[in-house]
Motif scaffolding. Structure first.
Motif, PDB file in Angstrom:
ATOM      1  N   GLU A  17     -28.610  16.905  22.902  1.00 38.19           N
ATOM      2  CA  GLU A  17     -28.043  16.946  21.551  1.00 38.19           C
ATOM      3  C   GLU A  17     -29.120  17.315  20.518  1.00 38.19           C
ATOM      4  N   MET A  18     -30.291  16.748  20.665  1.00 33.44           N
ATOM      5  CA  MET A  18     -31.326  17.022  19.652  1.00 33.44           C
ATOM      6  C   MET A  18     -31.767  18.481  19.720  1.00 33.44           C
ATOM      7  N   LYS A  19     -31.772  19.046  20.916  1.00 27.71           N
ATOM      8  CA  LYS A  19     -32.144  20.465  21.028  1.00 27.71           C
ATOM      9  C   LYS A  19     -31.034  21.337  20.438  1.00 27.71           C
ATOM     10  N   LYS A  20     -29.770  20.919  20.703  1.00 35.60           N
ATOM     11  CA  LYS A  20     -28.635  21.657  20.145  1.00 35.60           C
ATOM     12  C   LYS A  20     -28.735  21.709  18.616  1.00 35.60           C
ATOM     13  N   ARG A  21     -29.263  20.633  18.054  1.00 35.27           N
ATOM     14  CA  ARG A  21     -29.379  20.575  16.586  1.00 35.27           C
ATOM     15  C   ARG A  21     -30.696  21.175  16.086  1.00 35.27           C
ATOM     16  N   GLY A  22     -31.432  21.803  16.987  1.00 38.58           N
ATOM     17  CA  GLY A  22     -32.619  22.560  16.572  1.00 38.58           C
ATOM     18  C   GLY A  22     -33.881  21.745  16.359  1.00 38.58           C
ATOM     19  N   TRP A  23     -33.889  20.521  16.880  1.00 39.46           N
ATOM     20  CA  TRP A  23     -35.072  19.688  16.648  1.00 39.46           C
ATOM     21  C   TRP A  23     -36.334  20.256  17.295  1.00 39.46           C
ATOM     22  N   ASP A  24     -36.158  21.034  18.381  1.00 43.98           N
ATOM     23  CA  ASP A  24     -37.345  21.554  19.069  1.00 43.98           C
ATOM     24  C   ASP A  24     -38.033  22.673  18.287  1.00 43.98           C
ATOM     25  N   SER A  25     -37.365  23.161  17.213  1.00 43.28           N
ATOM     26  CA  SER A  25     -38.052  24.209  16.445  1.00 43.28           C
ATOM     27  C   SER A  25     -38.333  23.782  15.000  1.00 43.28           C
ATOM     28  N   LYS A  26     -38.244  22.483  14.738  1.00 47.77           N
ATOM     29  CA  LYS A  26     -38.553  22.026  13.372  1.00 47.77           C
ATOM     30  C   LYS A  26     -40.070  21.937  13.210  1.00 47.77           C
ATOM     31  N   PRO A  27     -40.551  22.096  11.962  1.00 45.67           N
ATOM     32  CA  PRO A  27     -42.006  22.148  11.747  1.00 45.67           C
ATOM     33  C   PRO A  27     -42.733  20.896  12.240  1.00 45.67           C
ATOM     34  N   GLY A  28     -43.747  21.125  13.031  1.00 43.98           N
ATOM     35  CA  GLY A  28     -44.610  20.023  13.495  1.00 43.98           C
ATOM     36  C   GLY A  28     -44.026  19.197  14.628  1.00 43.98           C
ATOM     37  N   VAL A  29     -42.776  19.469  15.001  1.00 49.82           N
ATOM     38  CA  VAL A  29     -42.112  18.581  15.977  1.00 49.82           C
ATOM     39  C   VAL A  29     -42.560  18.877  17.417  1.00 49.82           C
ATOM     40  N   VAL A  30     -42.927  17.816  18.113  1.00 43.67           N
ATOM     41  CA  VAL A  30     -43.207  17.886  19.552  1.00 43.67           C
ATOM     42  C   VAL A  30     -42.291  16.866  20.212  1.00 43.67           C
ATOM     43  N   ILE A  31     -41.416  17.328  21.091  1.00 42.72           N
ATOM     44  CA  ILE A  31     -40.500  16.392  21.772  1.00 42.72           C
ATOM     45  C   ILE A  31     -41.093  16.011  23.123  1.00 42.72           C
ATOM     46  N   HIS A  32     -41.175  14.700  23.361  1.00 41.40           N
ATOM     47  CA  HIS A  32     -41.601  14.209  24.679  1.00 41.40           C
ATOM     48  C   HIS A  32     -40.369  13.643  25.361  1.00 41.40           C
ATOM     49  N   GLU A  33     -39.931  14.291  26.416  1.00 42.80           N
ATOM     50  CA  GLU A  33     -38.733  13.809  27.127  1.00 42.80           C
ATOM     51  C   GLU A  33     -39.148  12.767  28.139  1.00 42.80           C
ATOM     52  N   GLY A  34     -38.634  11.561  28.008  1.00 40.91           N
ATOM     53  CA  GLY A  34     -38.987  10.501  28.956  1.00 40.91           C
ATOM     54  C   GLY A  34     -39.107   9.175  28.257  1.00 40.91           C
ATOM     55  N   ARG A  35     -39.422   8.146  29.040  1.00 42.25           N
ATOM     56  CA  ARG A  35     -39.570   6.813  28.468  1.00 42.25           C
ATOM     57  C   ARG A  35     -40.961   6.687  27.852  1.00 42.25           C
ATOM     58  N   TRP A  36     -41.052   5.937  26.777  1.00 41.59           N
ATOM     59  CA  TRP A  36     -42.363   5.779  26.131  1.00 41.59           C
ATOM     60  C   TRP A  36     -43.377   5.188  27.102  1.00 41.59           C
ATOM     61  N   GLN A  37     -42.876   4.350  28.014  1.00 44.06           N
ATOM     62  CA  GLN A  37     -43.756   3.709  28.992  1.00 44.06           C
ATOM     63  C   GLN A  37     -44.486   4.759  29.827  1.00 44.06           C
ATOM     64  N   ASP A  38     -43.813   5.900  30.066  1.00 41.82           N
ATOM     65  CA  ASP A  38     -44.416   6.960  30.874  1.00 41.82           C
ATOM     66  C   ASP A  38     -45.166   7.974  30.023  1.00 41.82           C
TER      67      ASP A  38
END
Ligand SMILES: C[S@@+](CC[C@H](N)C(=O)[O-])C[C@H]1O[C@@H](n2cnc3c(N)ncnc32)[C@H](O)[C@@H]1O
Length: 428
Positions: free
Chosen positions: A294-315
């Motif tokens: 959903e977040m990619k569909k809404r263009g979050w992966d191309s917003k300024p400065g954004v780095v998406i880490h897919e996974g649990r914070w623990q990992d």
């Protein structure tokens, strides 16, 4: 086998027990500590005399002692005298409550009106008694949380372990004593079962013991424009929280050009407010595959400065720490994690990720379905946050009226009037 309805001996025993219970409850309501001491410690044959219950009202001795402190609101000719008498009543009530707590009375047992002794104290305006119950709750929860850590440490098989095993048995008994029926929040409880303490339960937005993080991450979500529900209709995120997210983002990121890390994207509300501050770097960790899509569909992966880490914070976080990333602001708001996970987050991860002058915060929903739980869990978290080396400031912000919000949601996870917004920094 003997039949209690026909066997006179058994019936008499039951009558004795009922009389004992009534005697204890009456004595508690009269604030007669010497008699209560005798009843609780020696005279009564009941196994847990300070936690007996009236079958009709569900009152425990704590409820009875507190209920007796309700002010007589009828105005009369001698109001000053009445006030004096009420002050005396509150004083003897406080002494009785202190005595009962020392005798192992459970702080959060529910009566048949769904009230804990603390709820009752709050309703009748007995602030001092309320505060005493909150403190008792904090002590019980801290004990549980320490026991949880102790149990985690003790699963070896050497001699020391055997000794520890014995102690653990004792510890379990203590735990049972402090456990009660009230729902145990974590950072918000979606459970319908009455559970115990944050230290042991897991849950929804740090809450529900029936929702595990891995179970949640494997399930499919219902994502709409104003809410995310999990497969059991638990509210994962709802748009009424926008004002909370806005204030949190503004506190954490007061000016442009800073680096922020957000753990748990959800509906992207807080991330939207972070973006408004034009951060130099904006890292987002998100573990649920549906949310990532959903977040990619809404263009979050191309917003300024954004780095998406897919996974649990623990990992994800150990890698970020290893690569030397640091942030001016960190926000934590996940789902179906335990209080222990949250504590690990701030005591083990934030320390390695936060700039010296940086700030971090979290969604503070622990116990938000009952005021006394909210107050208790705030203090517990505060102590653990201090212990991890941070100061925390709290700011009360009013929560909008939520009357129609819960339609279609399994459980209203928010009941208290004010949200207590935390802002944490390294101690000086
Ligand atoms: C309550 S929502 C976050 C709401 C967000 N603050 C907002 O403003 O919309 C919680 C999010 O945390 C994610 N999550 C749950 N467990 C996680 C974990 N261990 N690591 C990273 N993300 C997690 C969930 O999938 C969900 O998207």
């Amino acid at each position: 086998m003997a039949d209690p309805t026909t066997d006179p001996e058994i019936s008499f025993t039951q009558i004795d027990v009922d009389l004992d219970v009534q005697d204890i409850l009456l004595t508690a309501s009269q604030h007669d500590i010497p008699k209560l001491r005798r009843l609780v410690r020696t005279q009564s044959a009941l196994p847990d005399a300070s936690n007996v219950k009236d079958p009709e009202t569900g009152y425990t001795p704590l409820h009875s002692a507190i209920a007796a402190c309700e002010a007589d609101t009828e105005t009369g000719t001698d109001d000053a005298k009445k006030q004096e008498e009420h002050a005396e009543l509150l004083k003897s009530g406080a002494e009785t409550v202190r005595f009962l707590l020392q005798e192992g009375a459970i702080w959060n047992d529910l009566d048949n009106n769904d009230e804990t002794p603390g709820c009752l104290a709050r309703r009748i305006g007995a602030t001092e008694l309320y505060d005493m119950i909150v403190d008792a709750g904090v002590r019980a929860e801290m004990l549980l949380s320490r026991l949880e850590g102790y149990e985690e440490l003790s699963d070896g098989d050497d001699e020391e372990e055997e000794e520890e095993g014995e102690k653990e048995e004792g510890a379990e008994a203590t735990q049972t004593e402090v456990e009660a029926e009230v729902e145990a929040p974590e950072l918000v409880d979606a459970s319908e079962t009455h559970d115990v303490a944050i230290a042991t339960s897991t849950g929804e937005r740090l809450a529900n013991p029936s929702v595990s993080n891995t179970g949640y991450l494997d399930s499919s979500l219902n994502i709409t424009t104003d809410r995310i529900l999990d497969a059991d209709q638990n509210g994962v995120m709802m748009s009424w929280e926008s004002s909370i997210m806005k204030k949190s983002a503004q506190n954490l990121l007061p000016r442009p050009g800073l680096k922020v890390l957000n753990v748990g994207h959800g509906m992207g509300i807080v991330d939207g407010f972070f973006q408004e501050q034009s951060p130099a770097a904006h890292h987002i960790i998100e573990a649920h595959p549906d949310v990532v899509v959903e977040m990619k569909k809404r263009g979050w992966d191309s917003k300024p400065g954004v780095v998406i880490h897919e996974g649990r914070w623990q990992d994800v976080l150990p890698g970020l720490i290893e690569s030397g990333e640091t942030f001016d602001a960190i926000y934590y708001d996940t789902f179906a994690e335990s209080y222990g996970d949250f504590r690990d987050f701030f005591s083990e991860q934030v320390i390695g990720l936060l700039e010296q002058e940086g700030k971090w915060g979290f969604f503070n929903g622990m116990g938000a379905d009952r005021q006394i739980s909210y107050d208790v869990y705030q203090k517990v978290a505060e102590m653990d946050i201090f212990e991890a080396g941070f100061d925390v400031e709290w700011e009360d912000i009013p929560v909008p009226k939520l009357d129609g919000e819960w339609e279609g949601v399994r459980r209203a996870y928010w009941v208290v009037d004010n949200y207590r917004l935390p802002l944490c920094r390294f101690m000086d």
